[in-house]
Scaffold this motif. Structure first.
Motif, PDB file in Angstrom:
ATOM      1  N   ASN A 174      15.351 -20.921  15.366  1.00 32.00           N
ATOM      2  CA  ASN A 174      16.065 -20.311  14.246  1.00 32.00           C
ATOM      3  C   ASN A 174      15.087 -19.537  13.371  1.00 32.00           C
ATOM      4  O   ASN A 174      14.054 -20.073  12.952  1.00 32.00           O
ATOM      5  CB  ASN A 174      16.750 -21.385  13.392  1.00 32.00           C
ATOM      6  CG  ASN A 174      17.867 -22.086  14.134  1.00 32.00           C
ATOM      7  OD1 ASN A 174      18.654 -21.453  14.837  1.00 32.00           O
ATOM      8  ND2 ASN A 174      17.955 -23.402  13.992  1.00 32.00           N
ATOM      9  N   ASP A 199      15.276 -26.022  16.613  1.00 32.17           N
ATOM     10  CA  ASP A 199      16.308 -27.035  16.374  1.00 32.17           C
ATOM     11  C   ASP A 199      16.192 -28.071  17.488  1.00 32.17           C
ATOM     12  O   ASP A 199      16.619 -27.832  18.618  1.00 32.17           O
ATOM     13  CB  ASP A 199      17.690 -26.377  16.372  1.00 32.17           C
ATOM     14  CG  ASP A 199      18.820 -27.359  16.103  1.00 32.17           C
ATOM     15  OD1 ASP A 199      18.565 -28.587  16.087  1.00 32.17           O
ATOM     16  OD2 ASP A 199      19.972 -26.899  15.941  1.00 32.17           O
ATOM     17  N   SER A 216      19.018 -13.864  14.649  1.00 29.91           N
ATOM     18  CA  SER A 216      18.834 -15.001  13.737  1.00 29.91           C
ATOM     19  C   SER A 216      18.497 -16.287  14.491  1.00 29.91           C
ATOM     20  O   SER A 216      17.903 -17.204  13.936  1.00 29.91           O
ATOM     21  CB  SER A 216      20.076 -15.214  12.880  1.00 29.91           C
ATOM     22  OG  SER A 216      21.216 -15.425  13.698  1.00 29.91           O
ATOM     23  N   ASP A 217      18.881 -16.342  15.761  1.00 30.53           N
ATOM     24  CA  ASP A 217      18.457 -17.453  16.613  1.00 30.53           C
ATOM     25  C   ASP A 217      18.393 -16.964  18.058  1.00 30.53           C
ATOM     26  O   ASP A 217      19.071 -16.010  18.435  1.00 30.53           O
ATOM     27  CB  ASP A 217      19.387 -18.675  16.481  1.00 30.53           C
ATOM     28  CG  ASP A 217      20.829 -18.372  16.865  1.00 30.53           C
ATOM     29  OD1 ASP A 217      21.098 -18.207  18.073  1.00 30.53           O
ATOM     30  OD2 ASP A 217      21.682 -18.288  15.962  1.00 30.53           O
ATOM     31  N   LYS A 264      16.608 -23.993  20.899  1.00 27.13           N
ATOM     32  CA  LYS A 264      17.015 -22.849  20.087  1.00 27.13           C
ATOM     33  C   LYS A 264      16.075 -22.676  18.908  1.00 27.13           C
ATOM     34  O   LYS A 264      15.869 -23.609  18.120  1.00 27.13           O
ATOM     35  CB  LYS A 264      18.456 -23.026  19.579  1.00 27.13           C
ATOM     36  CG  LYS A 264      18.967 -21.821  18.783  1.00 27.13           C
ATOM     37  CD  LYS A 264      20.439 -21.947  18.452  1.00 27.13           C
ATOM     38  CE  LYS A 264      20.681 -22.966  17.358  1.00 27.13           C
ATOM     39  NZ  LYS A 264      22.088 -22.957  16.909  1.00 27.13           N
TER      40      LYS A 264
END
Length: 257
Positions: free
Chosen positions: A156, A197, A170-171, A154
């Motif tokens: 970010n 992440d 936003s992600d 993911k």
């Protein structure tokens, strides 16, 4: 009657001249130079990137020239282009002339740069020494390792106000990537726009670096520049967040948004 015909001809002539001028201006919006690898395991990405870029040129009215070697890179060549896209091409095998030309280009403020993936393969490779200037340009980093069997992760967005991240969630998930690690985070020396992440890697991997920026710009240079780490799998061009990121980067680098 004769005067009316002459008048109509003059009107049509002006119309066609204006139309041709508009088309000419539309076609010459700006020029991009794309450096790509024509071989190796990044070739599928290149084959997916080129038609996507070609469509972008049509939709957005600019032109692209492609090169697959740094041999022709010099000051004269780079002066012709408003943005230089380093598409999965490493920072080695460059001649002294090509290195100096690129360094001058980035210091001039007259053209922008977008680099992908392989551009941070920084170290001693294939008997070439590390290009120290390019390492500093990328935040003072050195390549250490990567996830050879790939992982999803993911990403970010950290700076949601930057033009490069406009219109991006936003992600978002990158389904398949090698996720390079470096000897340190470039964060102290660059403006980080996005990071991955590492806790979301699937499958999990022991190859991690902690603070892991994946999109950044170096504000210490006159020329706008964006580095996007993701750039291995051709499937990236099916990911709307990724294609928006790449499109935004090109237009921001060339000062067009």
């Amino acid at each position: 009657m004769k005067n009316s015909i002459v008048f109509i001809i003059l009107i049509l002539s002006c119309f066609f001249q204006l139309d041709c001028t508009a088309q000419k201006q539309k076609k010459s919006r700006f020029k991009a130079l794309v450096l790509y690898e024509n071989g190796g395991h990044h070739l599928p990405f290149t084959k997916a990137a080129k038609p996507w870029l070609n469509k972008l040129t049509i939709d957005s009215s600019f032109t692209i020239d492609y090169i697959e070697s740094t041999k022709t890179i010099n000051e004269t060549l780079l002066k012709q282009y408003q943005v230089f896209i380093q598409l999965d091409y490493p920072p080695y095998t460059w001649s002294e002339e090509s290195m100096q030309a690129f360094q001058k280009y980035m210091n001039s403020g007259k053209g922008g740069w977008v680099g992908l993936h392989h551009a941070t393969l920084l170290g001693e490779f294939d008997e070439y020494p590390m290009w120290k200037w390019f390492s500093d340009f990328m935040g003072g980093i050195r390549f250490v390792n990567y996830i050879p069997d790939f992982a999803s992760g993911k990403v970010n967005i950290e700076d949601k106000s930057h033009p490069v991240t406009k219109g991006i969630p936003s992600d978002f998930i990158i389904q398949k990537e090698e996720w390079y690690t470096y000897d340190k985070s470039p964060r102290p020396n660059v403006h980080v726009l996005a990071s991955v992440d590492e806790s979301t890697y699937e499958p999990d991997s022991k190859i991690k670096m902690g603070d892991h920026p994946v999109v950044w710009t170096n504000d210490h240079f006159a020329s706008r520049n964006v580095y996007i780490f993701m750039g291995h799998a051709p499937e990236l061009f099916e990911n709307e967040a990724y294609t928006t990121l790449l499109r935004n980067s090109i237009f921001w680098a060339v000062k067009r948004n």
